[in-house]
Design an enzyme around this catalytic site. Structure first.
Site, PDB file in Angstrom:
ATOM      1  CG  HIS A  28       1.890   8.118  -5.906  1.00  0.00           C
ATOM      2  ND1 HIS A  28       1.142   7.360  -6.791  1.00  0.00           N
ATOM      3  CD2 HIS A  28       2.136   7.310  -4.844  1.00  0.00           C
ATOM      4  CE1 HIS A  28       0.941   6.159  -6.277  1.00  0.00           C
ATOM      5  NE2 HIS A  28       1.538   6.096  -5.095  1.00  0.00           N
ATOM      6  CG  ASP A  42      -1.731  13.293  -4.581  1.00  0.00           C
ATOM      7  OD1 ASP A  42      -2.394  12.973  -3.574  1.00  0.00           O
ATOM      8  OD2 ASP A  42      -0.877  12.536  -5.079  1.00  0.00           O
ATOM      9  CD  GLN A  99       1.143   9.953   1.767  1.00  0.00           C
ATOM     10  OE1 GLN A  99       1.234   9.972   2.999  1.00  0.00           O
ATOM     11  NE2 GLN A  99       0.946   8.829   1.090  1.00  0.00           N
ATOM     12  CE  LYS A 135      -2.309   6.762   0.148  1.00  0.00           C
ATOM     13  NZ  LYS A 135      -1.320   5.701   0.422  1.00  0.00           N
ATOM     14  CB  CYS A 164       4.017   4.551  -6.564  1.00  0.00           C
ATOM     15  SG  CYS A 164       3.364   2.886  -6.375  1.00  0.00           S
TER      16      CYS A 164
END
Length: 417
Positions: free
Chosen positions: A122, A199, A202, A225, A376
């Site tokens: 991202h 990261d 997700q 999220k 993104c």
């Protein structure tokens, strides 16, 4: 047994209509909907406990502080960090990565030192490092991916040099749904004495995360999220790194003592939390974590992967559809009864030469919310040879019937063009 109907009742927005059609919300990788318990918890605090946290001697301030710090402990347990001092509240994953990029580079990197990212990142895990490259002269290197969306692990190993100082990688691709072998990547980096930033935007909503088992050095994720409020997130960092890194911002809350001669800083994690925190949102995040835990993160992971596999299975039968991040063999062998754990419930695709924006617009008129564009992740789009894709992303409250409605909508669009 997974109680999908009971879960859906907790999310009132799912019962609304769009353009006279039942809403089918498949934009969960961008943000999830919020259960009533999260909204009620935040309203209750605003109505009855609202006061600035820390240092206040009055009852409301102490009560709000207790809720705020209880939320930190709840996060610690959820990702299995060792100490609450390793849990820093941020505005989201993006701020967490920017914090590490700024503070870690300042403390440990010089011009010519290198950070390794991947081709599927991202923008929030690319641009902060590029900013540091322009400011401090560090070098950003990236791991290439295969045509079916896998990291080239051999190339990854070859990127390490005596100037490598940090690896920063996505746990799960927000475009392809690829679940990266972060445990293996972390172990390889540590064999070179290189720390790793993950990261987790997700991954955290969709699968169990144990930062001690992963042995990652930093891990960031976002509340919005994972069924929590916007504007709140978490950076986990090992104490050994955070204690050596300088503050990211200065102001109230993060200081020990200020004089005209010098300033000393608070202990962890407060050193990195300048200003009034969003203490209402931290309580909302803790409530969302409790909600996820009540359903069961393992049950959520299994159910969502079934949805994703079923979507790929059905979507692949539509004329002209190209699904990204899956090999032809994987698509041919996919089964909702035995979903592939290398993929999360994110499906990106295009239909022939039809523009992704046109597909998304027409699906919207059918009440189906998907995301279109580059997500993104423009370097990844360049690698895939496209300007953008259509992305359907699933959450715990989506249903097989919604997948059928979505696929029927794509088939209708395909026939139109």
């Amino acid at each position: 047994m997974y109680q999908i109907e009971n879960i859906r009742k907790d999310f009132p927005i799912l019962s609304r209509s769009v353009y006279g059609k039942p809403l089918v919300y498949l934009d969960n990788a961008a943000t999830t909907q919020k259960p009533l318990c999260v909204l009620e918890a935040m309203q209750e605090e605003y109505l009855n406990v609202n006061a600035n946290v820390h240092r206040g001697v009055h009852y409301l301030s102490q009560q709000a502080t207790d809720l705020h710090e209880a939320a930190r402990e709840r996060v610690r347990r959820f990702i299995n960090a060792r100490k609450t001092g390793e849990i820093v509240f941020t505005r989201g994953t993006t701020e967490g990565i920017n914090l590490v990029a700024s503070s870690f580079v300042e403390a440990f990197m010089q011009a010519g030192d290198e950070v390794i990212v991947t081709e599927m990142e991202h923008h929030s895990n690319i641009v902060p490092w590029q900013l540091q490259a322009s400011k401090r002269g560090i070098v950003v290197r990236h791991v290439p991916i295969s045509d079916d969306g896998r990291l080239d692990l051999e190339a990854y190993e070859q990127l390490f040099s005596d100037r490598t100082r940090l690896v920063s990688i996505a746990h799960v691709s927000n475009v392809l749904g690829t679940v990266n072998p972060v445990g293996q990547l972390i172990a390889a980096a540590h064999s070179h004495n290189v720390p790793v930033m993950v990261d987790g935007a997700q991954s955290t909503p969709h699968m169990p995360v144990d930062v001690q088992a992963l042995d990652c050095d930093f891990f960031a994720f976002s509340g919005h999220k994972m069924y929590g409020p916007t504007g709140i997130g978490v950076l986990y960092g090992k104490e050994e790194w955070l204690s050596q890194m300088p503050p990211y911002q200065g102001g109230g809350e993060m200081i020990d003592r200020v004089s005209w001669e010098r300033t000393t800083f608070e202990r962890l994690p407060f050193k990195f939390e300048a200003g009034t925190p969003d203490y209402i949102a931290t309580h909302g995040l803790a409530t969302a974590i409790d909600y996820i835990s009540s359903v069961g993160i393992d049950a959520i992971a299994t159910y969502e992967r079934q949805l994703g596999a079923y979507c790929v299975q059905q979507l692949s039968r539509v004329d002209g559809v190209k699904i990204y991040g899956w090999s032809e063999e994987e698509v041919a062998g996919v089964s909702s009864s035995q979903p592939d754990e290398r993929h999360e419930a994110v499906v990106s695709f295009n239909v022939g030469s039809v523009h992704h924006l046109d597909i998304g617009t027409l699906l919207d008129r059918l009440g189906i919310a998907v995301r279109t564009g580059h997500h993104c992740a423009q370097p990844l789009m360049a690698r895939l040879g496209v300007q953008g894709t259509v992305r359907a992303s699933f959450a715990m409250y989506n249903t097989m019937d919604e997948v059928d409605a979505f696929v029927a909508g794509v088939r209708r669009v395909s026939r139109m063009f």
